[in-house]
Design an enzyme around this catalytic site. Structure first.
Site, PDB file in Angstrom:
ATOM      1  N   TYR A  28       8.869  15.995   0.745  1.00 42.17           N
ATOM      2  CA  TYR A  28       8.883  17.188   0.042  1.00 42.17           C
ATOM      3  C   TYR A  28       8.648  16.912  -1.247  1.00 42.17           C
ATOM      4  CZ  TYR A  28       9.327  18.774   4.899  1.00 42.17           C
ATOM      5  OH  TYR A  28       9.124  18.908   5.909  1.00 42.17           O
ATOM      6  N   THR A  41       7.001  26.479   6.401  1.00 44.51           N
ATOM      7  CA  THR A  41       6.057  25.986   6.065  1.00 44.51           C
ATOM      8  C   THR A  41       4.633  27.034   6.579  1.00 44.51           C
ATOM      9  OG1 THR A  41       6.846  23.834   6.588  1.00 44.51           O
ATOM     10  CG2 THR A  41       4.484  23.883   6.225  1.00 44.51           C
ATOM     11  N   SER A  63      -1.033  27.137  -4.599  1.00 39.18           N
ATOM     12  CA  SER A  63      -0.734  28.660  -4.898  1.00 39.18           C
ATOM     13  C   SER A  63      -1.209  28.992  -6.291  1.00 39.18           C
ATOM     14  CB  SER A  63       0.740  28.673  -4.799  1.00 39.18           C
ATOM     15  OG  SER A  63       1.338  28.382  -3.483  1.00 39.18           O
ATOM     16  N   HIS A  82      13.131  11.574   3.510  1.00 30.73           N
ATOM     17  CA  HIS A  82      12.760  12.776   4.195  1.00 30.73           C
ATOM     18  C   HIS A  82      12.574  13.652   2.835  1.00 30.73           C
ATOM     19  CE1 HIS A  82      10.426  14.822   7.015  1.00 30.73           C
ATOM     20  NE2 HIS A  82      10.871  15.971   6.292  1.00 30.73           N
ATOM     21  N   GLU A  90      11.885  12.981   0.011  1.00 33.89           N
ATOM     22  CA  GLU A  90      10.762  12.267  -0.671  1.00 33.89           C
ATOM     23  C   GLU A  90       9.532  12.959  -0.359  1.00 33.89           C
ATOM     24  OE1 GLU A  90      10.207  10.401  -3.125  1.00 33.89           O
ATOM     25  OE2 GLU A  90       8.262  10.035  -3.071  1.00 33.89           O
ATOM     26  N   TRP A 121       7.130  -0.085   4.003  1.00 33.91           N
ATOM     27  CA  TRP A 121       7.764   0.398   2.502  1.00 33.91           C
ATOM     28  C   TRP A 121       9.016   0.953   2.729  1.00 33.91           C
ATOM     29  CZ3 TRP A 121       8.833   5.350   1.189  1.00 33.91           C
ATOM     30  CH2 TRP A 121       8.880   6.463   2.389  1.00 33.91           C
ATOM     31  N   ASP A 170       6.879  22.053 -26.049  1.00 34.01           N
ATOM     32  CA  ASP A 170       6.759  20.452 -25.664  1.00 34.01           C
ATOM     33  C   ASP A 170       7.989  20.383 -24.385  1.00 34.01           C
ATOM     34  OD1 ASP A 170       6.430  17.682 -25.330  1.00 34.01           O
ATOM     35  OD2 ASP A 170       5.511  17.862 -26.957  1.00 34.01           O
ATOM     36  N   HIS A 219      15.135  12.596  12.352  1.00 33.80           N
ATOM     37  CA  HIS A 219      14.062  12.529  12.940  1.00 33.80           C
ATOM     38  C   HIS A 219      12.948  11.543  13.033  1.00 33.80           C
ATOM     39  CE1 HIS A 219      11.656  15.194   9.883  1.00 33.80           C
ATOM     40  NE2 HIS A 219      11.578  13.949   9.873  1.00 33.80           N
ATOM     41  N   HIS A 220      13.357  10.418  12.037  1.00 34.97           N
ATOM     42  CA  HIS A 220      12.547   9.155  11.730  1.00 34.97           C
ATOM     43  C   HIS A 220      13.091   7.985  12.680  1.00 34.97           C
ATOM     44  CE1 HIS A 220      10.310  10.643   8.183  1.00 34.97           C
ATOM     45  NE2 HIS A 220      11.353  11.185   8.048  1.00 34.97           N
ATOM     46  N   HIS A 229       0.868  -1.115   0.121  1.00 36.77           N
ATOM     47  CA  HIS A 229      -0.061   0.016  -0.051  1.00 36.77           C
ATOM     48  C   HIS A 229       0.935   1.294   0.092  1.00 36.77           C
ATOM     49  CE1 HIS A 229      -3.180   3.084   1.397  1.00 36.77           C
ATOM     50  NE2 HIS A 229      -2.366   3.337   2.399  1.00 36.77           N
ATOM     51  N   ARG A 255       1.976   0.856  15.276  1.00 35.95           N
ATOM     52  CA  ARG A 255       1.194   0.913  13.840  1.00 35.95           C
ATOM     53  C   ARG A 255       1.811  -0.573  13.370  1.00 35.95           C
ATOM     54  NH1 ARG A 255       5.575   4.751  10.565  1.00 35.95           N
ATOM     55  NH2 ARG A 255       4.348   3.869   8.668  1.00 35.95           N
ATOM     56  N   LYS A 300       4.291  29.725   4.421  1.00 28.78           N
ATOM     57  CA  LYS A 300       3.397  29.395   3.228  1.00 28.78           C
ATOM     58  C   LYS A 300       1.838  29.588   3.465  1.00 28.78           C
ATOM     59  CE  LYS A 300       4.412  26.837  -0.093  1.00 28.78           C
ATOM     60  NZ  LYS A 300       5.273  28.018  -1.096  1.00 28.78           N
ATOM     61  N   SER A 352      13.056   6.422 -13.785  1.00 35.03           N
ATOM     62  CA  SER A 352      11.909   7.142 -14.517  1.00 35.03           C
ATOM     63  C   SER A 352      11.902   8.383 -13.765  1.00 35.03           C
ATOM     64  CB  SER A 352      10.661   6.264 -14.157  1.00 35.03           C
ATOM     65  OG  SER A 352       9.488   7.064 -14.523  1.00 35.03           O
ATOM     66  N   SER A 353      11.832   8.536 -12.555  1.00 35.36           N
ATOM     67  CA  SER A 353      11.783   9.785 -11.708  1.00 35.36           C
ATOM     68  C   SER A 353      12.686  10.720 -11.883  1.00 35.36           C
ATOM     69  CB  SER A 353      11.689   9.604 -10.352  1.00 35.36           C
ATOM     70  OG  SER A 353      10.607   8.877  -9.966  1.00 35.36           O
TER      71      SER A 353
END
Lengths: 543, 379
Positions: free
Chosen positions: A264, A335, A275, A260, A262, A148, A112, A309-310, A83, A457, A338, A176-177
């Site tokens: 963002y 943040t 925006s 991390h 990722e 994951w 293009d 921090h993870h 998932h 979890r 924003k 690809s990314s």
């Protein structure tokens, strides 16, 4: 653009299909048109959203009550793992890339993408990668169940054979990314219409420019991490194998150095979409435009120095914990800026609440709640309790679902009239919005309470005291999941027909895309937009 | 919508605050717990919560005001402004001040939580392994495994006849809890024998990962005697939900007595283990080993779990040649790493006993008596 081999091919390609798309089924396989590729990304994202959504519903169904009713624990773990991977790599990221493919060339007045064929290739890598990712469910011992995050050694030496397929899938999705990111960066930097200053670019394009660079940092790091898993499994290395002198914590450092940023990568383009929408429906220029851009740049820099921090509970030296607590807290400042800017944009505006605006407003409310729990999680002594509980599950879903996903949906509603030339069914879209906005909170808000009360979890079964919150979450999840069928129906309906959309269906919307017809011709901006048009559609056009 | 939700959250949380004051785990909120660390964490959590509420009221208040007043349907005309340096500086500086205000106590607390006392009264090594905890008291020579209680295990099976509601402390109950003296400094040295686990009891106020190859230390000082329950918090495989942590804090006197009992029991065990090896001894010793090392996967009844853990009753290996059986127990499974190499964890005699047990328990009837010498030869 230089006369590179690429551009020559571009021109040939261009002349061949001057009058429109190729006929026949090969159109989608061979297309190098940014609009077609964008559409394919969005369709893939929708398919993955359904696949990942079904996994989530099986998870929620199992958690409806204590005891096991539907799944064996190993299969449950495979579901949570798949998932996460599916939603991140095949739903959210392609969804945002799809928006970029469609909109970045239109917003910068390019005809293009910079590398049209690479664009085709970057997309067509994804379906095989998706199959490689999901095929584990049909292999002996099932799909990987190590989460994951693929922590070693659970996902290296202790993982089922299907983990090798997942690693290869991640490599392909990473390539690809990277290609997609390079393409977007180059399109923005090299193909931007003359007369459009960098600082005057639309915010969506801006956020994607920065996200592109972040992808170039993050994806190779992930590739390194999973390659080390692979060599630990097959080539006798022991990077993460403590019994042979390796260190499992090393994996977490490398993984989160990707992981991390990722986060963002998934949220910055969402900021960009919001925006665009908030000023359009407030009929007022974006407040603090320059500080918005600087805030995104600041977040990007900070995102590379907060990874640990993870990992506050893995036994890091206390000094490192202090340092990472501070850097993480710092993210709250840009943040916050924003969010304040969006609110100030609405202030004394002339607001209307069509579907795109509703989704953008829900984004601001609910992403802020995700930000609050993020601020709480940053605080290490409290994090010792929050860590790895449903409080974190609530936090991350407020950020990714009501953050990234809501912004993607907002963007689709915003640009769908442009893409299809038809207005969507506004009444049905209001149903879709309210059902989703209520049920998403019914799903994820109780998870805060379950987590605080002590529910870890990634468990298929739980002690009885967590039952009430889990039941509520499950009910919410099913309503939320099935509400998205409305969205699919709505999109199909809009593609097929409906009220004609004008060139600028939203009277407050600014940007070069709105100077084109709806739907736009297959090839746009073959003549670059004039300086006058660029000025009128830019941030100074309001005055 | 949001306001109702916030109000609801506030009411439920204030109820939770009252509940937490009684030091029982709260149903809604973080527990206040029974250690200084846990009470500090709770206070920090509530401070952060109220700060978030205050900011939320401010931001959402202004936003809601706009949504109501500045809508076109009320005839609002859009203003033209798009910047205001004073406002922007203010809303950058205020968050900075708030963050500094939070970071100062958080740093102090973080240092305090991680401080180690120079002379802990009791040291316990905590080993996580799939899917049980092992507690070793190096100074006392005591060690034992702590497995999920059989009532919980039975009720947790897919399609179980037993209801979780009938299992006492469902999924939070073990056969042998960790026993520590209340009012003393207890040093836990947490590590793992296989994958990463995390040792967590909410009422003690922290969780620590059990990482193979390293010891993570934490000092716990539990004020009051009592039983405190928690769970593994780091995904560790299919049994992740089934390795609870139970801590029994007892008075120092009761603790001394418990230690004496454990030592005596250990001595009796040792005596039994050195008794001449016979079928009867092997079966009874084997059953004990089976319950602590094998039952969490293959189940007490030897049925395993379909699709995940093979049944041992009538199993191909357990009723096949002895060599194959010994091989998988000693060296683990090549195909499935979840089946560990028990050669490192169990003695020759224990392996001989458990293999004998598996080959003759339930309806298995090989009649084999595996000897420690055979195990030694198979290593």
């Amino acid at each position: 653009m230089n006369q590179t081999a690429d551009s020559v091919v571009d021109q040939i390609e261009h002349e061949h299909s001057h009058h429109g798309p190729r006929k026949g089924p090969l159109r989608w396989l061979l297309t190098v048109n940014h609009k077609d590729v964008g559409t394919m990304y969005l369709v893939l994202a929708l398919v993955a959203l359904l696949v990942g959504g079904v996994m989530a519903l099986v998870i929620r169904a199992e958690l409806f009550q204590p005891g096991l009713q539907l799944t064996q624990p190993q299969f449950f773990n495979s579901l949570t793992t798949m998932h996460g991977l599916t939603m991140i790599f095949l739903a959210i990221m392609p969804g945002l890339t799809g928006l970029a493919n469609w909109m970045v060339p239109l917003q910068v007045g390019a005809d293009d993408m910079y590398w049209p064929r690479v664009n085709n290739w970057a997309f067509w890598m994804l379906p095989p990668a998706a199959i490689m990712l999901w095929i584990g469910f049909f292999m002996p011992q099932g799909a990987p169940g190590g989460g994951w995050t693929l922590y070693a050694p659970l996902s290296s030496t202790y993982a089922p054979p299907s983990i090798d397929w997942v690693i290869m899938a991640i490599h392909i999705m990473g390539i690809s990314s990277i290609l997609g990111a390079l393409n977007i960066i180059l399109t923005i930097l090299k193909m931007r219409a003359k007369g459009m200053r960098l600082w005057d670019m639309p915010l969506f394009t801006w956020t994607w420019l920065i996200t592109g660079f972040l992808l170039l940092l993050a994806m190779p790091t992930l590739a390194i991490a999973v390659t080390m898993l692979l060599t630990d499994r097959h080539l006798g290395t022991a990077f993460f194998d403590a019994t042979n002198g390796g260190d499992p914590v090393l994996f977490q450092h490398i993984f989160w150095f990707f992981g991390h940023p990722e986060v963002y990568i998934m949220i910055l383009p969402a900021f960009g979409v919001v925006s665009e929408i908030v000023p359009a429906f407030s009929r007022k220029p974006l407040f603090g435009r320059t500080s918005m851009i600087w805030a995104v740049i600041a977040i990007t820099f900070l995102s590379a120095i907060v990874w640990a921090h993870h990992m506050f509970t893995v036994g890091l030296p206390v000094e490192a914990q202090v340092l990472f607590m501070y850097t993480t807290m710092l993210i709250a400042i840009p943040t916050g800026i924003k969010i304040f800017n969006w609110v100030a944009t609405m202030w004394r505006g002339s607001m209307t609440f069509e579907a795109p605006m509703l989704w953008a407003l829900a984004f601001i409310f609910l992403f802020t709640i995700g930000g609050f729990s993020g601020l709480m999680l940053a605080d290490v002594p409290a994090d010792y309790q929050y860590h790895d509980t449903y409080f974190v599950v609530a936090h991350l879903h407020y950020v990714v679902v009501t953050g990234s996903l809501f912004a993607i949906i907002a963007g689709v509603y915003y640009w769908l009239p442009k893409w299809t030339g038809h207005m969507y069914n506004e009444k049905l879209s209001q149903w879709h919005f309210w059902l989703s906005a209520i049920s998403v909170n019914v799903t994820f808000f109780p998870m805060h309470f379950a987590g605080l009360a002590g529910m870890p979890r990634r468990i298929p079964d739980y002690p009885l005291q967590f039952m009430d919150f889990n039941m509520i979450s499950t009910v919410g999840a099913f309503v939320f999941g099935f509400s998205q069928l409305l969205f699919i129906w709505l999109v199909i309906q809009t593609i097929r027909g409906g009220k004609k959309a004008g060139d600028r269906p939203w009277d407050g919307a600014k940007g070069l895309e709105w100077t084109l017809s709806s739907p736009p011709p297959y090839h746009t901006f073959t003549e670059p937009p004039s300086r006058q048009t660029i000025h009128e559609e830019g941030p100074h056009g309001y005055h | 919508m949001i306001w109702k939700k916030l109000l609801l959250a506030l009411t439920t949380l204030s109820t939770a605050v009252i509940a937490a004051a009684q030091e029982e785990p709260s149903a809604f909120n973080m527990t206040r717990g029974v250690t200084e660390i846990s009470r500090d964490a709770y206070d920090m959590h509530m401070l952060l919560f109220w700060i978030c509420v205050a900011i939320g009221v401010g931001v959402f208040g202004v936003m809601t005001w706009s949504l109501i007043r500045h809508r076109r349907s009320r005839g609002a005309k859009a203003a033209k402004f798009s910047e205001n340096t004073v406002v922007e500086v203010v809303w950058t500086v205020i968050p900075v001040l708030i963050l500094v205000g939070v970071a100062v106590p958080a740093t102090a607390l973080l240092l305090k939580t991680n401080a180690e006392s120079p002379n802990p009264d009791v040291v316990v090594d905590v080993h996580g392994s799939q899917w049980k905890w092992e507690y070793v008291y190096p100074d006392e020579g005591i060690s034992f495994f702590s497995n999920l209680s059989s009532a919980s295990r039975d009720a947790s099976q897919l399609g179980a006849k037993e209801s979780p509601a009938d299992a006492p402390n469902y999924l939070l109950d073990v056969d042998n809890p960790l026993v520590v003296p209340a009012g003393k400094d207890v040093r836990l040295r947490i590590t793992s024998d296989d994958v990463i686990h995390a040792w967590w009891v909410p009422q003690l106020g922290f969780k620590k990962d059990a990482v193979p190859g390293q010891f993570n230390n934490i000092d716990v000082h539990i004020g009051e005697p009592g039983t405190y329950r928690g769970q593994c918090a780091e995904l560790c495989g299919s049994g992740h939900a089934y390795m609870p942590v139970v801590v029994e804090a007892v008075s120092p006197e009761a603790y001394t007595e418990w230690v004496a009992q454990q030592k005596q029991a250990a001595a009796q065990e040792a005596e039994k283990a050195s008794a001449p090896y016979s079928r009867e001894v092997a079966m009874s010793q084997g059953k004990k080993v089976y319950e602590s090392a094998c039952a969490s996967c293959h189940q007490s009844n030897g049925q395993g779990i379909e699709g995940t853990f093979p049944a041992l009753e009538g199993g191909e290996i357990t009723t096949g040649p002895v060599e194959g059986h010994l091989n998988i127990v000693i060296h683990g499974s090549e195909k499935n790493p979840v089946m560990q190499a028990y050669g490192d964890q169990l003695s020759d005699r224990e392996i001989a006993a458990v293999v004998t047990y598996e080959r003759n328990a339930w309806s298995n009837d090989t009649g084999d008596l595996v000897t420690p010498e055979a195990v030694e030869a198979a290593r």
